[in-house]
Every structure is written in structure tokens, then in C-alpha cells.
Write an enzyme that holds these catalytic residues in place. Structure first.
Site, PDB file in Angstrom:
ATOM      1  N   MET A   2      -3.530  13.158   4.937  1.00 52.20           N
ATOM      2  CA  MET A   2      -3.161  14.316   5.743  1.00 52.20           C
ATOM      3  C   MET A   2      -1.810  14.875   5.310  1.00 52.20           C
ATOM      4  O   MET A   2      -0.860  14.146   5.088  1.00 52.20           O
ATOM      5  CB  MET A   2      -3.144  13.930   7.223  1.00 52.20           C
ATOM      6  CG  MET A   2      -4.577  13.756   7.740  1.00 52.20           C
ATOM      7  SD  MET A   2      -4.670  12.941   9.311  1.00 52.20           S
ATOM      8  CE  MET A   2      -4.446  14.345  10.381  1.00 52.20           C
ATOM      9  N   GLN A  53     -13.414  14.182   3.874  1.00 50.42           N
ATOM     10  CA  GLN A  53     -13.287  13.096   4.850  1.00 50.42           C
ATOM     11  C   GLN A  53     -13.306  13.645   6.272  1.00 50.42           C
ATOM     12  O   GLN A  53     -12.537  14.555   6.598  1.00 50.42           O
ATOM     13  CB  GLN A  53     -12.017  12.277   4.654  1.00 50.42           C
ATOM     14  CG  GLN A  53     -12.072  11.048   5.576  1.00 50.42           C
ATOM     15  CD  GLN A  53     -10.823  10.215   5.575  1.00 50.42           C
ATOM     16  OE1 GLN A  53      -9.757  10.687   5.934  1.00 50.42           O
ATOM     17  NE2 GLN A  53     -10.941   8.966   5.164  1.00 50.42           N
ATOM     18  N   CYS A  83      -7.577   5.349  10.169  1.00 44.37           N
ATOM     19  CA  CYS A  83      -6.329   6.019  10.538  1.00 44.37           C
ATOM     20  C   CYS A  83      -5.856   5.562  11.901  1.00 44.37           C
ATOM     21  O   CYS A  83      -6.603   5.633  12.880  1.00 44.37           O
ATOM     22  CB  CYS A  83      -6.556   7.527  10.539  1.00 44.37           C
ATOM     23  SG  CYS A  83      -5.114   8.409  11.078  1.00 44.37           S
ATOM     24  N   GLY A 195      -5.033   0.185  -1.090  1.00 44.74           N
ATOM     25  CA  GLY A 195      -3.859  -0.325  -0.400  1.00 44.74           C
ATOM     26  C   GLY A 195      -2.862  -0.973  -1.337  1.00 44.74           C
ATOM     27  O   GLY A 195      -3.138  -2.030  -1.901  1.00 44.74           O
ATOM     28  N   ARG A 217      -0.728   6.590  -2.324  1.00 42.48           N
ATOM     29  CA  ARG A 217       0.660   7.002  -2.546  1.00 42.48           C
ATOM     30  C   ARG A 217       1.062   6.981  -4.009  1.00 42.48           C
ATOM     31  O   ARG A 217       1.825   7.857  -4.449  1.00 42.48           O
ATOM     32  CB  ARG A 217       1.584   6.099  -1.707  1.00 42.48           C
ATOM     33  CG  ARG A 217       1.480   6.405  -0.226  1.00 42.48           C
ATOM     34  CD  ARG A 217       2.083   5.326   0.633  1.00 42.48           C
ATOM     35  NE  ARG A 217       1.298   4.091   0.575  1.00 42.48           N
ATOM     36  CZ  ARG A 217       1.509   3.034   1.343  1.00 42.48           C
ATOM     37  NH1 ARG A 217       2.500   3.048   2.213  1.00 42.48           N
ATOM     38  NH2 ARG A 217       0.748   1.961   1.235  1.00 42.48           N
TER      39      ARG A 217
END
Ligand SMILES: Cc1cc2nc3c(=O)[nH]c(=O)nc-3n(C[C@H](O)[C@H](O)[C@H](O)COP(=O)(O)O)c2cc1C
Length: 319
Positions: A2, A53, A83, A195, A217
Site C-alpha cells: 500500500m 490483491q 495485513c 519476508g 522492501r
């Protein structure tokens, strides 16, 4: 992700890898059904393959939103069961659904019945005081029996009380072996891991245990690593990455966006980390963080920022 993987980010990432599957930000099913669809769902043809998604927990609404996503041209629909944010919990979306695997399976079944494209799920290994052994197995068994084409697992728990969404991506410990064990138990199903994976070398090591690796990330902050994906994982010939062509493509894309009333900064904000660690990267980042956000900034600002980069060093790094 997001606020990060909007259409501009995805167009940019698609210039770096032709093959990796890209994901939208989570869009809640109600917004897809009732909201401004073109703004929420519109994307550039160049982004394919791209997955939409969805967030939600009402099977009928998710089925309807999935159908709309398929009609928009998405290649896959993914359901968010990971989330942890408050806003999302209040609407019964995301990670709290780890506690109701039968409902998630029902959602997947309804989505599968309404589209022909793959339907996948992204989850955690558990939430709160759940034991990740039975919790992940229950979720996986349910959604796979309902026809999910893949299960992506963020290899840590989410704590629904007391941690911010950001802390929930950092504090609960990573447990990769738990995801590897799931794959061992489900050898015929597509199980992907996510992750804390920082590099293509780490991704490659996971592929001895699972079917896919999802980078969040690391891909966003150091997008340059994506230039190695097609050769490392899709059997494409390794070649020096053509940075001038990339900047030309992004400048052309920015010009079209600006013509339609958009701003350069909408696009360049995703590019600041592109030359991370290379000579000139700081200047590149500075120009994109300042000049690119000034009123009237045009694609030339991107070209000026690129001129600060020592291209020979960049190409040597990529090779
Ligand atoms: C800013 C931000 C927004 C995110 N939004 C979403 C989202 O919309 N849907 C989702 O499944 N995960 C979302 N995530 C979580 C990531 O997809 C990923 O699971 C998490 O960051 C761990 O992977 P990583 O260590 O590779 O980043 C978000 C992460 C960040 C940093």
C-alpha cells in the site's frame, strides 16, 4: 504494497524485469465494487504479468471484485490474509482471517467460481497466540482444497494488538523453516515464501525448499536488484542492463503522465533508490527528492538526475 506499488512503481519495476510477477497494492473489495474503478484499478499494458490483491472477507463481494479485476485485464487475483493494520482489522480483512480458515476457504471458492485466471492467497504463519504449526496448516489445507493456485506465506506471525503495521513487519521473528515444512507437506502445490529476503542470492537459496520468492522492501528500496531477476530465475541470457534506455522509457512515460495532468514526482518517488550504493546515487536521489517535486517539473529533471550517475560504475556493478 500500500502506497508503494502503485501503477507508476509497477511500470518502473517492469522496465527492470520483464518476467517477475508484480502485485498491486491491496484494494478492498467494496472499493472495487463501488469506487472509482479506473483510478483504483487502471494500469498500463506494459505492466503484465500483474496480480490484483484484494482485501475482504465476504465471499460474494470478493467474487464480484475478482470478476471486475479479471475484466480489467489482471493476470491473477490475490487475497490478502496478512495485513495487520487497525483499519483493515475493523473491516475484517487481512491477518485476522488466519483465525477463520473455513471462511477464507469459502472466499477462495467463491472467487475461483467467478474467474478463469489464477486465484492466490497471501498469509502469515499465524497471529497472536496461535501455534504456527496447526494455524498455517489449517489455512493452507482450506484454501488449497478450495482451489487456490498458490499460497504465499510471509514467514512471521502478525500480532493484532500492540504492534503497528511497520513493527509487524519487523518484530515477530522470521521462521523460514515453518514455510519450508509446509512445502514439504504439500509437494504438489505452489508454495511461495516472503519476508526479510534481501538479495537474489538469498532468494535462490529458498528455491531449494519452495516454489517462489516474493520480495517486498528490498525490491522497493533497491530496485536495481530486479535487473538480475530474468537471468537468475527465468533462464534469460545475462546482459548488461541498458540504463539510458530505462531512463528514456521512464521519461517518455512521465511525459505522458504529465500530459494527462499528473506530476513527475508521482513517478520519480519510486526511483530514488535505483542507483543505491553507486557513485552519484546521492545526487540522483537529491534531485529526484527536490527538483522533481517542484511545480511544472518535467522529464528533463529525470535526465539531469541520471547525468549525475557514473554509468560505467553502474554497469560494472550490474554485470
Ligand atoms: C509500505 C508497505 C505496504 C505494504 N502493503 C501490503 C499490502 O497492501 N498487501 C500485502 O500483502 N502486503 C503488504 N505489505 C507487506 C509486504 O508485502 C511484505 O509481506 C512484507 O514487507 C515482508 O516482506 P519484505 O521483507 O520482502 O518486505 C506492505 C509492506 C510495506 C513496507
Amino acid at each position: 504494497m500500500m502506497d508503494w506499488t502503485d501503477r507508476h512503481c509497477r511500470f518502473f519495476h517492469r522496465q527492470l524485469t520483464r518476467r517477475a510477477l508484480l502485485y498491486t497494492e491491496m484494494v478492498v473489495a467494496d472499493a472495487v465494487i463501488h469506487g472509482a474503478r479506473e483510478r483504483l484499478l487502471g494500469f498500463d499494458d506494459a505492466e503484465h504479468p500483474v496480480a490484483l490483491q484484494l482485501g475482504g472477507s465476504d465471499p460474494a463481494k470478493l467474487a464480484e471484485a475478482a470478476r471486475i479485476g479479471e475484466a480489467f485485464g489482471y493476470d491473477e487475483i490475490n487475497l490478502n490474509v496478512g495485513c495487520p493494520s487497525d483499519r483493515v482489522q475493523s473491516g475484517t480483512f487481512g491477518a485476522c482471517l488466519m483465525k477463520t480458515p473455513a471462511l477464507v476457504a469459502e472466499c477462495v471458492g467463491a472467487m475461483k467460481a467467478s474467474v478463469t485466471i489464477p486465484v492466490t492467497v497471501k498469509c502469515r504463519i499465524g497471529v497472536d497466540d496461535q501455534d504456527p504449526e496447526p494455524a498455517l496448516d489449517a489455512l493452507a489445507d482450506g484454501v488449497l482444497a478450495a482451489g487456490a493456485n498458490a499460497l504465499w506465506v510471509h514467514a512471521r506471525k502478525a500480532w493484532l494488538e500492540g504492534l503497528s503495521p511497520k513493527e509487524n513487519r519487523e518484530i515477530p521473528p522470521l521462521d523460514y523453516p515453518r514455510v519450508h515444512r509446509l512445502k514439504a507437506r504439500k509437494p504438489d502445490e505452489f508454495i511461495g515464501i516472503n519476508g526479510g529476503i534481501q538479495s537474489l542470492a538469498e532468494a535462490s537459496a529458498h528455491l531449494s525448499h519452495v516454489d517462489g520468492v516474493m520480495l517486498g522492501r528490498a525490491a522497493y528500496h533497491t530496485p536495481g536488484i530486479l535487473t538480475g531477476v530474468d537471468a537468475a530465475f527465468y533462464g534469460e541470457a545475462a546482459a548488461a542492463f541498458d540504463y539510458p534506455a530505462l531512463i528514456d522509457a521512464m521519461a517518455g512515460y512521465a511525459a505522458r503522465h504529465i500530459e494527462r495532468g499528473g506530476r513527475l514526482g508521482h513517478i520519480t518517488r519510486h526511483m530514488v533508490g535505483l542507483f543505491h550504493g553507486l557513485p552519484g546515487a546521492r545526487r540522483f536521489r537529491q534531485i529526484l527528492s527536490t527538483d522533481a517535486n517542484k511545480p511544472g517539473a518535467g522529464p528533463q529533471v529525470l535526465k539531469s538526475a541520471f547525468a549525475a550517475i557514473d554509468l560505467a560504475a553502474a554497469e560494472a556493478e550490474a554485470a
